[in-house]
Design an enzyme around this catalytic site. Structure first.
Site, mmCIF file in Angstrom:
data_model
loop_
_atom_site.group_PDB
_atom_site.id
_atom_site.type_symbol
_atom_site.label_atom_id
_atom_site.label_comp_id
_atom_site.label_asym_id
_atom_site.label_seq_id
_atom_site.Cartn_x
_atom_site.Cartn_y
_atom_site.Cartn_z
ATOM 1 N N GLY A 190 -7.856 -5.355 17.743
ATOM 2 C CA GLY A 190 -6.401 -5.412 17.774
ATOM 3 C C GLY A 190 -5.808 -6.693 17.216
ATOM 4 C CB SER A 235 -9.659 -3.510 9.837
ATOM 5 O OG SER A 235 -9.663 -2.112 9.697
ATOM 6 C CG ASP A 262 -0.396 -0.179 2.541
ATOM 7 O OD1 ASP A 262 0.808 -0.513 2.616
ATOM 8 O OD2 ASP A 262 -1.111 0.030 3.533
ATOM 9 C CG ASP A 301 -7.337 -1.180 7.523
ATOM 10 O OD1 ASP A 301 -6.932 -2.008 6.678
ATOM 11 O OD2 ASP A 301 -6.728 -0.934 8.587
HETATM 12 P P1 ADP Z 1 -7.595 -3.336 14.653
HETATM 13 O O1 ADP Z 1 -8.166 -2.292 13.758
HETATM 14 O O2 ADP Z 1 -6.590 -4.201 13.972
HETATM 15 O O3 ADP Z 1 -8.619 -4.154 15.357
HETATM 16 P P2 ADP Z 1 -6.605 -0.993 15.968
HETATM 17 O O4 ADP Z 1 -5.603 -0.805 17.046
HETATM 18 O O5 ADP Z 1 -6.409 -0.315 14.686
HETATM 19 O O6 ADP Z 1 -6.778 -2.577 15.791
HETATM 20 O O7 ADP Z 1 -8.037 -0.531 16.510
HETATM 21 C C1 ADP Z 1 -8.536 -1.032 17.715
HETATM 22 C C2 ADP Z 1 -9.148 0.107 18.522
HETATM 23 O O8 ADP Z 1 -10.365 0.560 17.899
HETATM 24 C C3 ADP Z 1 -9.571 -0.339 19.909
HETATM 25 O O9 ADP Z 1 -8.494 -0.279 20.823
HETATM 26 C C4 ADP Z 1 -10.655 0.676 20.228
HETATM 27 O O10 ADP Z 1 -10.087 1.900 20.622
HETATM 28 C C5 ADP Z 1 -11.325 0.891 18.875
HETATM 29 N N1 ADP Z 1 -12.463 -0.028 18.724
HETATM 30 C C6 ADP Z 1 -12.616 -0.983 17.786
HETATM 31 N N2 ADP Z 1 -13.792 -1.640 17.929
HETATM 32 C C7 ADP Z 1 -14.409 -1.087 19.004
HETATM 33 C C8 ADP Z 1 -15.652 -1.327 19.673
HETATM 34 N N3 ADP Z 1 -16.496 -2.267 19.282
HETATM 35 N N4 ADP Z 1 -15.947 -0.541 20.736
HETATM 36 C C9 ADP Z 1 -15.106 0.416 21.142
HETATM 37 N N5 ADP Z 1 -13.926 0.683 20.551
HETATM 38 C C10 ADP Z 1 -13.571 -0.055 19.490
HETATM 39 MG MG MG Z 2 -7.074 -0.772 12.790
#
Ligand code: ADP
Ligand code: MG
Length: 385
Positions: free
Chosen positions: A124, A128, A38, A174
């Site tokens: 995490g 995404s 990307d 994403d």
């Molecule tokens: P990924 O996108 O790979 O899962 P990221 O670190 O980019 O990991 O994003 C995760 C973050 O997004 C979480 O720590 C939180 O802050 C936010 N998040 C994602 N889903 C939720 C949810 N269902 N409720 C609250 N916050 C969320």
């Molecule tokens: Mg993410």
């Protein structure tokens, strides 16, 4: 566990003592192929997962937004003044505030709203969840706001929410996947001009499935290593006199490698250039309806990430090896690396067998049990009711 949409409604009722006006869903995603391409202006090919984040929402008076999530005990509230002060809304709610901020910053009126979030996307793990929450909230706010904002404008807004407001540097993949994917298709995205094309990826019709394996490996030094890979690619492009590594054709690869100073940089470049070609080859096979034949490209991508780009870890390599040994047609790490998930292309009725084999291999090596889920390509962001 109850259905995610029902949980969002239940969350809304219990937080606000009222009924939501509607529910909007957006999916997690995996990248079928095209890793670390990307930021080299290259190609990626994500598809949406059947795992979704749902925002139940209703308008509220004034320029005020209140949001709660299953993942957090207390609702968070912010108003237009709070949005004007960077860093005022922090933690998970920043992903929601960022979307409100990005819409307003681009000149779109956003109605005040109450929002409740529920999600089946693991947080995490590299699937995404961040783009899923952004896209679900964006869909809700655009819809509640009246005359629609065309969907092709949404990914950039969601990306700005994450890049500028949250402060997490991500590309456009994403958000594009969470918003624009179609059921039974993968999303071919050209990261140079951001053009997209929906490529048929009808696993179901072919009797296939993708098994997603969450390695649950702790991310080790991921940020620093990511920055180092990126820098190495940028230096190589400068040395080769091209705007980005996307501009090096596979046919010219040997000549290009001969002009680079060290073996490590040569291997980094070889990964990116061959990976772009593997995306194009995968797209060509899918367009021709030859889904089954993409397996070797997936596995070749993994070998390239493992040996040339050096971004895999033992848990990830073990998932790939044990899936292939159990009969997967192809398997690779998906995502930035140093942990995260593996995907394996499997016969639909072998998915359980492959999942069991990977789990057994983890137990034998003393690794924590992986998560496994068979998936088919699902739709992007949509209004549920
Ligand atoms: P990924 O996108 O790979 O899962 P990221 O670190 O980019 O990991 O994003 C995760 C973050 O997004 C979480 O720590 C939180 O802050 C936010 N998040 C994602 N889903 C939720 C949810 N269902 N409720 C609250 N916050 C969320
Ligand atoms: Mg993410």
């Amino acid at each position: 566990m109850t259905d995610v949409a029902a949980r969002a409604t239940a969350g809304f009722r219990s937080a606000y003592g009222a009924e939501p006006a509607g529910r909007w869903a957006a999916p997690g995603r995996v990248n079928l192929i095209g890793e670390h391409t990307d930021y080299n202006d290259g190609f990626v090919l994500p598809f949406a997962l059947p795992l979704r984040t749902v925002a139940a929402a209703a308008p509220q008076e004034g320029e005020r937004w209140t949001v709660c999530s299953e993942l957090s005990a207390d609702p968070v509230s912010f108003d237009a003044d709070d949005l004007a002060t960077p860093g005022k809304v922090t933690g998970w709610a920043a992903y929601v505030a960022g979307v409100v901020w990005a819409l307003r910053d681009a000149g779109h009126p956003v109605p005040g709203a109450r929002i409740a979030i529920a999600s089946d996307v693991p947080v995490g793990s590299g699937l995404s969840s961040s783009a899923a929450i952004e896209a679900a909230v964006l869909a809700a706010l655009v819809d509640l706001g009246g005359p629609g904002l065309p969907e092709d404008r949404w990914p950039r807004l969601a990306q700005r929410a994450e890049n500028v407001y949250v402060g997490a540097p991500t590309g456009i993949m994403d958000q594009s996947a969470a918003i624009r994917c179609r059921e039974g298709h993968a999303l071919f995205l050209d990261c140079r001009d951001e053009s997209i094309e929906h490529i048929p990826f009808d696993l179901d019709a072919a009797g296939l499935a993708v098994l997603v394996v969450d390695s649950r490996a702790p991310h080790r030094h991921a940020d620093g290593e990511y920055a180092a890979r990126r820098k190495s690619c940028e230096r190589a492009a400068a040395l080769l006199g091209v705007p980005a590594l996307r501009d090096v054709a596979v046919a010219d690869l040997d000549g290009a490698l001969g002009r680079l100073p060290d073996d490590e940089m040569r291997r980094r470049v070889r990964h990116v250039v061959t990976e772009d070609q593997r995306v194009l080859d995968t797209v060509a096979l899918l367009r021709a309806g030859r889904v089954r034949e993409i397996g070797p490209l997936l596995t070749a991508s993994h070998v390239s990430m493992r040996d040339d780009f050096e971004i895999t870890v033992p848990e990830i390599d073990l998932a790939v090896e044990s899936a292939l040994a159990a009969g997967a047609l192809g398997a690779r790490m998906t995502g930035g690396g140093f942990g995260g998930c593996v995907l394996a292309l499997v016969e639909a009725d072998h998915a359980d067998k492959v999942a069991t084999a990977v789990t057994a291999a983890y137990a034998e090596r003393g690794f924590a049990a992986p998560g496994t889920v068979p998936v088919l390509p699902a739709p992007g962001a949509t209004r549920l009711d």
